[in-house]
Design an enzyme around this catalytic site. Structure first.
Site, mmCIF file in Angstrom:
data_model
loop_
_atom_site.group_PDB
_atom_site.id
_atom_site.type_symbol
_atom_site.label_atom_id
_atom_site.label_comp_id
_atom_site.label_asym_id
_atom_site.label_seq_id
_atom_site.Cartn_x
_atom_site.Cartn_y
_atom_site.Cartn_z
ATOM 1 N N GLU A 144 -1.679 8.677 -1.342
ATOM 2 C CA GLU A 144 -0.305 8.875 -2.313
ATOM 3 C C GLU A 144 -0.818 8.030 -3.542
ATOM 4 O O GLU A 144 -1.672 7.262 -3.347
ATOM 5 C CB GLU A 144 0.664 8.024 -1.425
ATOM 6 C CG GLU A 144 1.098 9.049 -0.577
ATOM 7 C CD GLU A 144 2.315 8.385 0.600
ATOM 8 O OE1 GLU A 144 3.338 9.028 0.786
ATOM 9 O OE2 GLU A 144 2.248 7.139 0.719
ATOM 10 N N CYS A 157 -0.107 3.168 -9.384
ATOM 11 C CA CYS A 157 -0.822 2.623 -8.560
ATOM 12 C C CYS A 157 -1.607 3.674 -7.624
ATOM 13 O O CYS A 157 -1.001 4.505 -7.327
ATOM 14 C CB CYS A 157 0.598 1.905 -7.762
ATOM 15 S SG CYS A 157 -0.352 1.216 -5.909
ATOM 16 N N CYS A 164 -7.195 3.312 5.657
ATOM 17 C CA CYS A 164 -7.941 2.074 5.230
ATOM 18 C C CYS A 164 -8.265 1.392 6.415
ATOM 19 O O CYS A 164 -7.655 1.607 7.477
ATOM 20 C CB CYS A 164 -6.848 1.055 4.623
ATOM 21 S SG CYS A 164 -7.484 -0.560 4.116
ATOM 22 N N CYS A 168 -5.046 -4.599 8.327
ATOM 23 C CA CYS A 168 -4.141 -5.727 8.186
ATOM 24 C C CYS A 168 -2.734 -5.344 8.986
ATOM 25 O O CYS A 168 -2.243 -4.074 8.747
ATOM 26 C CB CYS A 168 -3.776 -5.982 6.792
ATOM 27 S SG CYS A 168 -5.121 -6.316 5.847
ATOM 28 N N CYS A 171 0.706 -4.092 7.070
ATOM 29 C CA CYS A 171 0.555 -2.798 6.021
ATOM 30 C C CYS A 171 0.685 -1.600 6.785
ATOM 31 O O CYS A 171 -0.226 -1.180 7.556
ATOM 32 C CB CYS A 171 -0.823 -3.076 5.298
ATOM 33 S SG CYS A 171 -1.159 -1.750 4.150
ATOM 34 N N CYS A 395 4.784 -1.861 -2.138
ATOM 35 C CA CYS A 395 3.574 -2.449 -1.549
ATOM 36 C C CYS A 395 3.627 -2.330 -0.139
ATOM 37 O O CYS A 395 4.430 -2.524 0.586
ATOM 38 C CB CYS A 395 3.634 -3.885 -2.124
ATOM 39 S SG CYS A 395 3.612 -3.943 -3.686
HETATM 40 N N1 SAH Z 1 -6.646 -3.120 0.125
HETATM 41 C C1 SAH Z 1 -6.171 -3.816 -1.000
HETATM 42 C C2 SAH Z 1 -5.216 -2.895 -1.780
HETATM 43 C C3 SAH Z 1 -4.133 -2.038 -1.410
HETATM 44 S S1 SAH Z 1 -2.422 -3.086 -0.726
HETATM 45 C C4 SAH Z 1 -5.671 -5.065 -0.781
HETATM 46 O O1 SAH Z 1 -5.390 -5.432 0.275
HETATM 47 O O2 SAH Z 1 -5.451 -5.928 -1.721
HETATM 48 C C5 SAH Z 1 -1.915 -3.677 -2.132
HETATM 49 C C6 SAH Z 1 -1.128 -5.026 -2.010
HETATM 50 O O3 SAH Z 1 -0.082 -4.765 -0.925
HETATM 51 C C7 SAH Z 1 -2.143 -6.066 -1.019
HETATM 52 O O4 SAH Z 1 -1.787 -7.176 -1.812
HETATM 53 C C8 SAH Z 1 -1.587 -5.725 0.314
HETATM 54 O O5 SAH Z 1 -1.801 -7.158 1.082
HETATM 55 C C9 SAH Z 1 0.087 -5.689 -0.069
HETATM 56 N N2 SAH Z 1 0.869 -5.272 1.055
HETATM 57 C C10 SAH Z 1 0.412 -4.371 2.053
HETATM 58 N N3 SAH Z 1 1.483 -4.223 3.020
HETATM 59 C C11 SAH Z 1 2.435 -4.855 2.488
HETATM 60 C C12 SAH Z 1 3.758 -5.117 2.757
HETATM 61 N N4 SAH Z 1 4.215 -4.411 3.971
HETATM 62 N N5 SAH Z 1 4.555 -5.840 2.087
HETATM 63 C C13 SAH Z 1 4.286 -6.326 0.932
HETATM 64 N N6 SAH Z 1 2.932 -6.044 0.581
HETATM 65 C C14 SAH Z 1 2.317 -5.505 1.159
#
Ligand code: SAH
Length: 405
Positions: A144, A157, A164, A168, A171, A395
């Site tokens: 996406e 974005c 991935c 985490c 996420c 995000c």
């Molecule tokens: N893998 C990279 C880029 C993708 S995520 C990274 O982790 O930086 C982009 C951002 O969104 C990252 O800062 C990630 O931690 C954040 N993110 C992921 N899941 C989220 C959520 N459920 N709520 C808010 N931010 C989130």
């Protein structure tokens, strides 16, 4: 999709850094040792179960493109003509390429501009100024991208991987594991499509351009280093060699793959680095960002500060505010201890809870207190807007399933 092993809190003692290397589980793609060609970035390549996407002009630098045109029996300058069509006129349709001999058009386009991503679904919100596209690659992989138009800028974005491997737990992308790396051209194709949408005037506000690109969609960009770097060059090279978006307007966001951060710092680019920190202490960050077991907070920040020193660019520290998990006043103070006086600014993101998540966003008052404590210590801090929530485009919500279609 590969399954993802998830870490549990308190699984290992933190004292001995060398012990960290042998602790498992680690996120997919992060082998404890290096028997399988993990290489100098310390990250294993994506599994090669799937066919590689076909070669595309946007995978190649200008010299390689010219060589490819010559191999096709064409003059080298045809590659420059194709590049101008793709990067500047935003077309890959041979019918538009009237400056190329009719007989050569289809062959050149088929060889160097194969379609890579098909739009499977478009969703918009915020009065049409936030648009999420679900893309299907040739092998069926789903990714996406999200276009966000603001009064003063247009941010795209992009995804760098299908899925991935960083696992985490808060996420959405991290839940399903890694499918594969995207090719450079598959990343660039998302930007070209966004630029096309802006140029066409379909986004309310009239025709415009994409001004900013953030690698904050699906995937860990620094785990797909060569392709991401190649995409960064294509996106930022001036027209007609590339799309011509300024390096300063491009952000690479990472969980903190230290060797890759250090390598990026040495590339001589001026792209912005965002580090997804989410916790100032290893005990909590081990849980929220499992790769912390390999590269803990101190090492990640040292590499990020070195990046800022090398590039002159302030780093961005991403911090999702999770209620009663990482939003305590003492953690704000600890974060300030780490960042005060540094070339860094903090972006607080209210958590976007993913389906079934045990976590939720911090109370606004608590988030405000956290922000105030950082600001009081002189740490620049902003609160990220949460555009695209209704279309799962905010995000961490990108899951790229076709099931809700
Ligand atoms: N893998 C990279 C880029 C993708 S995520 C990274 O982790 O930086 C982009 C951002 O969104 C990252 O800062 C990630 O931690 C954040 N993110 C992921 N899941 C989220 C959520 N459920 N709520 C808010 N931010 C989130």
């Amino acid at each position: 999709m590969s399954s993802v092993q998830r870490g549990k809190k308190g699984e290992r003692p933190m004292a001995d850094a060398s012990a960290r290397l042998s602790v498992s589980p680690l996120p997919v793609g992060l082998a404890a040792a290096d028997p399988a060609g993990v290489g100098d970035l310390g990250v294993a390549p994506a599994p090669r179960r799937r066919a590689r996407p076909p070669r595309h002009l946007a995978d190649l630098d200008p010299a390689a493109r010219r060589a490819a045109a010559t191999e096709l029996g064409q003059p080298a300058y045809r590659a420059d003509q194709l590049a101008r069509h793709y990067f500047a006129r935003l077309t890959d349709d041979p019918a538009d390429m009237t400056d190329l001999p009719a007989v050569a058009r289809a062959e050149l386009a088929a060889a160097l501009l194969p379609p890579l991503l098909a739009a499977e679904r478009e969703q918009d919100c915020d009065g049409g100024t936030t648009r999420k596209t679900l893309w299907r690659a040739l092998d069926g992989a789903l990714v996406e991208s999200v276009l966000m138009r603001y009064p003063d800028r247009v941010t795209l974005c992009v995804s760098s991987q299908a899925g991935c491997g960083m696992a985490c737990p808060f996420c959405a992308t991290g839940q399903a594991g890694l499918t594969r790396n995207l090719s450079a051209a598959e990343i660039v194709a998302q930007v070209v499509a966004g630029a096309r949408a802006m140029a066409s005037g379909v986004v309310p506000g009239g025709p415009g351009r994409v001004s900013n690109v953030v690698f904050m969609g699906m995937g860990e960009p620094l785990a797909n280093y060569p392709n991401v770097l190649s995409a960064v060059r294509r996106i930022t090279e001036p027209v007609p060699d590339g799309i011509g978006i300024s390096q300063r307007s491009l952000t690479v966001s990472t969980v903190g793959l230290v060797p890759a951060v250090r390598k990026l710092a040495a590339e001589g680019l001026s792209v912005r680095l965002a580090v997804s920190l989410h916790a100032p202490d290893d005990e909590l960050r081990d849980e929220l960002v499992p790769v912390n077991r390999r590269w803990p907070v101190a090492e990640v920040l040292a590499a990020a500060f070195d990046y800022a020193a090398a590039t002159g660019r302030r780093i961005s520290i991403e911090y999702a505010m999770i209620r009663a998990v990482n939003d305590q006043a003492w953690r704000a103070e600890l974060l300030a201890d780490l960042l005060a006086g540094r070339l860094a600014h903090v972006n607080l993101i209210p958590l976007n809870p993913t389906p079934g998540s045990r976590w939720t966003a911090s109370d606004p008052d608590i988030a405000d207190e956290f922000r105030h404590r950082l600001a009081a210590r002189g740490v620049p801090v902003t609160v990220r807007d949460t555009r695209g929530r209704e279309i799962d485009g905010a995000c961490g919500q990108l899951a790229a399933t076709a099931r809700r279609a």
